[in-house]
Design a protein around this motif. Structure first.
Motif, PDB file in Angstrom:
ATOM      1  N   HIS A 189     -45.826 -26.200 -10.352  1.00 22.27           N
ATOM      2  CA  HIS A 189     -45.344 -24.667 -11.452  1.00 22.27           C
ATOM      3  C   HIS A 189     -44.172 -24.299 -11.408  1.00 22.27           C
ATOM      4  O   HIS A 189     -43.263 -24.309  -9.939  1.00 22.27           O
ATOM      5  N   HIS A 200     -32.794 -18.928 -14.696  1.00 16.79           N
ATOM      6  CA  HIS A 200     -33.744 -19.497 -15.870  1.00 16.79           C
ATOM      7  C   HIS A 200     -33.456 -18.602 -17.018  1.00 16.79           C
ATOM      8  O   HIS A 200     -34.015 -19.094 -18.017  1.00 16.79           O
ATOM      9  N   VAL A 250     -35.589 -15.937 -17.752  1.00 21.22           N
ATOM     10  CA  VAL A 250     -36.796 -15.818 -18.345  1.00 21.22           C
ATOM     11  C   VAL A 250     -37.113 -14.193 -18.591  1.00 21.22           C
ATOM     12  O   VAL A 250     -37.218 -14.014 -17.536  1.00 21.22           O
ATOM     13  N   ASP A 288     -39.619 -12.481 -19.516  1.00 25.86           N
ATOM     14  CA  ASP A 288     -41.054 -11.590 -19.102  1.00 25.86           C
ATOM     15  C   ASP A 288     -42.005 -11.886 -18.160  1.00 25.86           C
ATOM     16  O   ASP A 288     -42.112 -13.629 -18.368  1.00 25.86           O
ATOM     17  N   HIS A 304     -44.760 -14.723 -18.678  1.00 23.07           N
ATOM     18  CA  HIS A 304     -45.036 -15.635 -19.053  1.00 23.07           C
ATOM     19  C   HIS A 304     -45.567 -16.802 -17.943  1.00 23.07           C
ATOM     20  O   HIS A 304     -46.733 -17.967 -18.031  1.00 23.07           O
ATOM     21  N   THR A 318     -49.288 -16.683 -18.447  1.00 27.24           N
ATOM     22  CA  THR A 318     -50.496 -17.422 -19.101  1.00 27.24           C
ATOM     23  C   THR A 318     -50.538 -19.092 -19.417  1.00 27.24           C
ATOM     24  O   THR A 318     -51.185 -18.460 -20.476  1.00 27.24           O
ATOM     25  N   ASP A 350     -49.167 -20.997 -20.900  1.00 21.12           N
ATOM     26  CA  ASP A 350     -48.628 -21.694 -21.865  1.00 21.12           C
ATOM     27  C   ASP A 350     -47.719 -22.992 -21.791  1.00 21.12           C
ATOM     28  O   ASP A 350     -46.337 -22.762 -21.336  1.00 21.12           O
ATOM     29  N   ARG A 368     -46.154 -24.404 -23.352  1.00 25.49           N
ATOM     30  CA  ARG A 368     -44.181 -24.769 -24.489  1.00 25.49           C
ATOM     31  C   ARG A 368     -43.492 -24.523 -23.142  1.00 25.49           C
ATOM     32  O   ARG A 368     -42.499 -24.638 -23.358  1.00 25.49           O
ATOM     33  N   PHE A 369     -43.515 -22.781 -22.078  1.00 21.01           N
ATOM     34  CA  PHE A 369     -43.254 -23.201 -21.815  1.00 21.01           C
ATOM     35  C   PHE A 369     -42.986 -23.245 -20.047  1.00 21.01           C
ATOM     36  O   PHE A 369     -42.332 -23.301 -19.836  1.00 21.01           O
ATOM     37  N   ILE A 370     -44.131 -23.731 -19.661  1.00 21.57           N
ATOM     38  CA  ILE A 370     -44.602 -24.568 -18.177  1.00 21.57           C
ATOM     39  C   ILE A 370     -43.553 -25.527 -18.307  1.00 21.57           C
ATOM     40  O   ILE A 370     -42.642 -26.299 -17.823  1.00 21.57           O
ATOM     41  N   GLN A 400     -41.024 -26.233 -19.840  1.00 19.52           N
ATOM     42  CA  GLN A 400     -39.596 -26.547 -19.964  1.00 19.52           C
ATOM     43  C   GLN A 400     -38.800 -26.554 -18.938  1.00 19.52           C
ATOM     44  O   GLN A 400     -37.617 -27.094 -17.977  1.00 19.52           O
TER      45      GLN A 400
END
Ligand SMILES: [Zn+2]
Length: 340
Positions: A108, A321, A323, A325, A328, A331, A333, A335-337, A339
């Motif tokens: 992560h 990076h 970010v 919020d 993120h 959660t 998600d 699609r976020f992780i 990246q």
């Protein structure tokens, strides 16, 4: 009788030809060669024949029997082969179908930041210290110069389990524990970990977040050591050209205390949306360990001194990076992780 046998052979061979399963062929065998079959019937009637006819019919009966038997055997082999081939055809794996690939995971983003920081500080001679997330009031507050009536406790409202036990509000209790265990010896640690505060969650606040704190205690440690250490750390994480700026601040456990800014890595100091037009970004807090905190842990504050600093891991990741919020991170998600 001769005609009867010949007729029998013709019929049997025809039925064998028609049969296309092992079961059907077995039925044919029982029908023609079984004890109750026509062959037995014919042979039973041999007693009525004359002495000349008997061996001739006997031989013929034998031939018919052998012919039926061998034809049957050959056909069974054929059918077996066909059945096997059909079975294989039905069970064939289509190797052209794409397989199900297991995509390897990765750390992560928050763990990546922690790993990077650990590598850096271990390289500087620090060790990594850990402590419990369920802490006592003693280590979380009192040993850090935050007695029960201290107003600064309000900034760190927490989740209490009992009146004396809570989810730690910072990683500082690890510092308190390490100092007690060190028994007056020098210390150089960082302590990464999860902390909890009773915050309303929004784009920049989460009730659970991560900190990395650093603590150095030794003879003749000064503010210059703190500044030098932070410069190394900031350049490592945000680039060689970054500068730092110290501003006076207040924390109960350090004196003097500082807030540390870095020159904006996006605009280089001209002013932009990341630095809110100031050219500087606040990234951490620190200071010289309060003499009272040292004394409580058994150090002689007239002989030793120390510095401490605390960094928010999420804030570091958000700045590095872009970010926008903090939620993120939690959660899950993909699609976020994915990246990072
Ligand atoms: Zn900027």
């Amino acid at each position: 009788m001769k005609e009867q046998l010949e007729q029998l052979q013709v019929e049997a061979l025809e039925e064998i030809k028609q049969a296309s399963t092992q079961k059907a062929l077995n039925d044919v065998r029982i029908k023609y060669l079984g004890k109750k079959g026509p062959m037995t019937e014919v042979l039973r009637g041999m007693g009525k024949l004359s002495a000349e006819e008997r061996p001739i019919i006997g031989e013929l009966a034998n031939t018919v029997r052998t012919t039926i038997q061998s034809t049957l055997d050959a056909r069974i082999e054929e059918v077996k082969a066909i059945e096997l081939e059909e079975k294989l055809k039905a069970e064939t794996l289509d190797v052209t179908l794409p397989g199900r690939t297991l995509t390897p995971g990765h750390s992560h983003l928050l763990q990546q930041i922690i790993d990077e920081m650990e590598d850096l500080f271990v390289g500087l001679g620090y060790t990594i210290a850990e402590g419990p997330e369920v802490e006592t009031d003693l280590y979380n507050f009192e040993m850090l110069n935050l007695p029960k009536d201290h107003p600064a406790r309000d900034m760190q409202d927490s989740f209490y389990i009992t009146e004396e036990t809570l989810l730690r509000t910072h990683t500082s209790p690890v510092q308190a524990r390490t100092m007690l265990e060190a028994n007056g010896k020098p210390i150089r640690i960082i302590c990464p970990g999860k902390v909890y505060r009773r915050d309303e969650d929004d784009a920049t606040h989460s009730h659970q977040f991560m900190q990395i704190e650093g603590l150095v205690v030794d003879e003749s440690i000064s503010m210059a050591d703190l500044k030098g250490t932070l410069e190394v750390f900031v350049k490592q994480l945000f680039g060689e050209t970054r500068e730092i700026r110290l501003r006076p601040s207040f924390f109960p456990f350090t004196e003097p205390s500082v807030e540390v800014d870095i020159s904006c890595f996006k605009c280089g100091g001209k002013g932009c949306n990341v630095c809110k037009g100031t050219g500087w970004i606040e990234i951490l807090g620190g200071g010289m360990v309060h003499p009272h905190v040292l004394e409580m842990a058994g150090y002689d504050s007239s002989k030793v001194s120390g510095f401490a600093f605390g960094i928010g891991v999420e804030r570091m990741a958000m700045l590095k990076h872009g970010v926008d919020d903090i939620r993120h991170f939690y959660t899950n998600d993909l699609r976020f992780i994915e990246q990072f």
